[in-house]
Design an enzyme around this catalytic site. Structure first.
Site, mmCIF file in Angstrom:
data_model
loop_
_atom_site.group_PDB
_atom_site.id
_atom_site.type_symbol
_atom_site.label_atom_id
_atom_site.label_comp_id
_atom_site.label_asym_id
_atom_site.label_seq_id
_atom_site.Cartn_x
_atom_site.Cartn_y
_atom_site.Cartn_z
ATOM 1 C CB SER A 117 14.318 27.259 -47.465
ATOM 2 O OG SER A 117 13.981 27.941 -46.295
ATOM 3 C CG HIS A 118 10.574 26.263 -45.422
ATOM 4 N ND1 HIS A 118 11.153 27.329 -46.060
ATOM 5 C CD2 HIS A 118 9.350 26.124 -45.958
ATOM 6 C CE1 HIS A 118 10.310 27.827 -46.949
ATOM 7 N NE2 HIS A 118 9.202 27.112 -46.909
ATOM 8 C CG ASP A 281 14.807 27.323 -42.201
ATOM 9 O OD1 ASP A 281 15.825 27.799 -41.665
ATOM 10 O OD2 ASP A 281 14.449 27.616 -43.355
ATOM 11 C CG ASP A 283 17.947 27.833 -45.432
ATOM 12 O OD1 ASP A 283 16.929 27.646 -44.741
ATOM 13 O OD2 ASP A 283 18.071 28.798 -46.203
ATOM 14 C CG ASP A 285 16.631 31.186 -44.012
ATOM 15 O OD1 ASP A 285 16.010 30.187 -43.609
ATOM 16 O OD2 ASP A 285 16.548 31.617 -45.187
ATOM 17 N NE ARG A 286 10.954 29.977 -43.588
ATOM 18 C CZ ARG A 286 9.796 29.681 -44.137
ATOM 19 N NH1 ARG A 286 8.966 28.870 -43.512
ATOM 20 N NH2 ARG A 286 9.435 30.192 -45.297
ATOM 21 C CE LYS A 380 13.749 33.369 -44.165
ATOM 22 N NZ LYS A 380 13.027 33.735 -45.369
HETATM 23 C C1 G1P Z 1 7.741 31.873 -47.900
HETATM 24 C C2 G1P Z 1 7.392 32.925 -46.870
HETATM 25 C C3 G1P Z 1 8.177 34.180 -47.121
HETATM 26 C C4 G1P Z 1 9.675 33.854 -47.149
HETATM 27 C C5 G1P Z 1 9.946 32.729 -48.131
HETATM 28 C C6 G1P Z 1 11.391 32.258 -48.064
HETATM 29 O O1 G1P Z 1 7.429 32.340 -49.178
HETATM 30 O O2 G1P Z 1 6.007 33.191 -46.867
HETATM 31 O O3 G1P Z 1 7.886 35.122 -46.135
HETATM 32 O O4 G1P Z 1 10.422 34.971 -47.498
HETATM 33 O O5 G1P Z 1 9.118 31.605 -47.840
HETATM 34 O O6 G1P Z 1 11.710 31.749 -46.814
HETATM 35 P P1 G1P Z 1 6.079 31.935 -49.926
HETATM 36 O O7 G1P Z 1 6.043 30.422 -49.966
HETATM 37 O O8 G1P Z 1 4.957 32.461 -49.083
HETATM 38 O O9 G1P Z 1 6.178 32.585 -51.262
HETATM 39 ZN ZN ZN Z 2 15.228 28.821 -44.818
#
Ligand code: G1P
Ligand code: ZN
Length: 547
Positions: A117-118, A281, A283, A285-286, A380
């Site tokens: 992801s990010h 981000d 991948d 989705d954000r 998302k």
């Molecule tokens: C974080 C975000 C959460 C999201 C997740 C995946 O998780 O806070 O809302 O669903 O990334 O993108 P966290 O690191 O807080 O567990």
């Molecule tokens: Zn992501």
């Protein structure tokens, strides 16, 4: 031919309940580590009565370092299970929402998404893999628990010894008895977007008087943005920023927030700023939404999209309901009440929206963490949110700042901020939570700086569809004026512990409409220091990221 490999990696460090693996690349490269996770998914599917033989799968990832190697491993292991067909994005690429769309379109058994992801990528960065189920969404807890149990029990796994497949060209290939369909990673997704939004209207609006800038942060959405904004909406390539994907995101942190999407933020706050800015981000989705000199917090974004959803052709008949994660501000609750539709509050994580979406209970969902989406897929979706904003602005012919202020005027304003303390000592974090937990029971009824605590608890959620219970989802302190203070530990960090503090307060005072969020929340920030003592426990003077 398939060969049996003895699995030697102890698989004891992955918490049950997490949707997949997210680890440093060096850990993922440990012999058999990745294979063990993949085989665990296959074994848990078989244990649940699914037949792998003759079934199909989707594979794709965000293009970060190790994406290609892991894709080849997945293909060879899928072939050894008797999977009959795999849809894989060209060069192993599929954004997370695109993977969800492909799983749904081809009605496969599910799919593997390769992404952290990010989180930063590259040889010293992070890599991840998760399994999405047949609805296109993240596997729910009962499945991730089964994957964990299966992983602990694995002794050997079969894998094909065939040569690598050339994933650089689209077409149909054969791996053992399995067909490998190398697909255009963008087309199914872009078609879906075109079916939901009014592209002709957005095109006219943006071409005539609305300049946009989209920042892909050197991550997966680059080619998606090019296809949608340039090829289909006819905009100039000047609207694209950092749209060439790179295996390490050009050394950046592909998280669209005010800290990491700095270049974009500076452009939107400059003299000659475009009218609209957005980023997604690693991948895809954000999303982050900006206007000329203004930032839309994701909780407000969800509320504004909900209030104006009928401007979008795909939602012209209205929404059946909405859902938000617990730490997300209550801005959408106020809109849902006005629209007379239900609003669900779920724990953090997209997987909790899946059942509500499948059951047709909600149309839009969102999280404060820059996640917004709808029932069009089961993830998302960053570009979806960007297009939803553009579609609404094109119908209303107004600026981002105007719609934001009009919204606050109508519904009141929810000041909101999240303070992250990243990479802190895990013990310190655990001690802090224990310290707050111990006080919770005695807080209700107490008055602090004019605010009375109306509830204090550790959030738990009973899924309204399958009745499953999820406990310990975050410590909440709620006040009689609607203000909230929430503390939880991140489940996605890979470095020590990350503590998140979420603060929210509600105001209908017209004078507060132009106030800065940190300023609007200053009294609650001070109260959180007094009550929680985060600085003392984390040994940090300040949060590392403030959103
Ligand atoms: C974080 C975000 C959460 C999201 C997740 C995946 O998780 O806070 O809302 O669903 O990334 O993108 P966290 O690191 O807080 O567990
Ligand atoms: Zn992501």
């Amino acid at each position: 031919m398939s060969i049996q490999v003895k699995s030697t990696t102890a698989f004891d460090d992955q918490k049950p309940g997490t949707s997949g693996l997210r680890k440093k690349v060096a850990v993922i490269k440990t012999p058999n580590y990745l294979e063990n996770f993949i085989q665990a998914v296959f074994n848990s599917l078989k244990a649940a009565g699914e037949s792998l033989e003759g079934n199909s799968l989707v594979i794709g990832g965000d293009g970060r370092y190790y994406n290609k190697t892991a894709t080849q491993t997945l293909l060879k292991m899928a072939a050894a299970q008797g999977i009959s067909k795999v849809f894989v994005g060209q060069n192993g690429i599929l954004s997370t929402p695109a993977a969800s769309a492909v799983i749904r379109q081809h009605q496969t058994l599910g799919g593997f998404i390769l992404s952290a992801s990010h989180n930063p990528g590259g040889i010293d960065g992070d890599f991840g893999i998760k399994f999405n189920i047949a609805n296109g969404g993240p596997a729910p807890e009962k499945i991730t628990d089964a994957i964990y149990q299966a992983a602990c029990a694995i002794e050997t796994y079969p894998i094909s010894d065939a040569a690598d497949i050339d994933l650089s060209k689209q077409g149909s290939y054969q791996l053992e008895n399995m067909q490998v369909e190398v697909i255009d990673p963008v087309q199914i997704y872009a078609d879906l977007m075109e079916s939901v939004f009014d592209f002709a209207l957005i095109r006219e609006f943006c071409q005539q008087h609305f300049n946009i800038l989209f920042d892909a942060m050197h991550a997966v959405t680059g080619p998606y943005a090019e296809e949608i904004f340039v090829n289909r909406l006819g905009l100039s390539t000047d609207c694209l920023l950092n749209c060439t994907p790179s295996e390490d995101f050009a050394g950046g942190h592909p998280d669209p927030n005010l800290t990491y999407a700095k270049t974009l933020v500076e452009r939107l706050y400059a003299e000659d700023a475009p009218d609209f800015g957005a980023a997604s981000d690693g991948d895809g989705d954000r999303n982050m939404i900006l206007g000329k000199g203004c930032f839309v917090n994701p909780s407000d974004s969800l509320a504004i999209l909900t209030a104006n959803a009928t401007c979008i052709p795909g939602y012209k008949n209205g929404l059946v309901g909405v859902a938000r994660s617990m730490p997300t501000s209550s801005a959408v609750d106020v809109v849902a009440k006005a629209l007379n539709i239900p609003c669900y509050e779920t724990p953090t994580g997209w997987k909790f929206f899946g059942n509500l979406l499948d059951a047709g209970k909600v149309s839009f969902c969102g999280e404060e963490s820059f996640g917004t989406g709808s029932d069009h897929v089961r993830e998302k979706d960053g570009l979806w949110a960007v297009l939803a904003w553009l579609n609404i602005l094109a119908v209303k012919k107004i600026s981002v700042a105007e719609i934001l202020h009009a919204h606050w005027q109508q519904f009141g304003r929810h000041f909101y901020t999240r303070h992250d303390y990243e990479g802190i000592n895990s013990q310190g974090a655990a001690d802090l939570l224990a310290h707050i937990n111990a006080q919770l029971d005695s807080l209700a009824g107490q008055v602090f700086a004019g605010r009375t605590v109306s509830f204090a608890d550790n959030f738990s959620y009973t899924d309204p569809i399958d009745g499953s219970l999820s406990q310990g989802q975050g410590l909440r302190i709620g006040f009689d004026d609607g203000a909230r203070m929430i503390v939880r530990l991140s489940g996605t960090g890979t470095d020590g512990a990350t503590l998140r503090l979420y603060l929210e307060s509600y105001s209908q005072d017209p004078k507060m409409l132009t106030a800065d969020a940190q300023q609007g929340l200053s009294d609650l920030i001070a109260l959180s220091e007094q009550l929680l003592q985060i600085k003392a426990f984390t040994e940090r003077d300040a949060p590392s990221v403030i959103t």
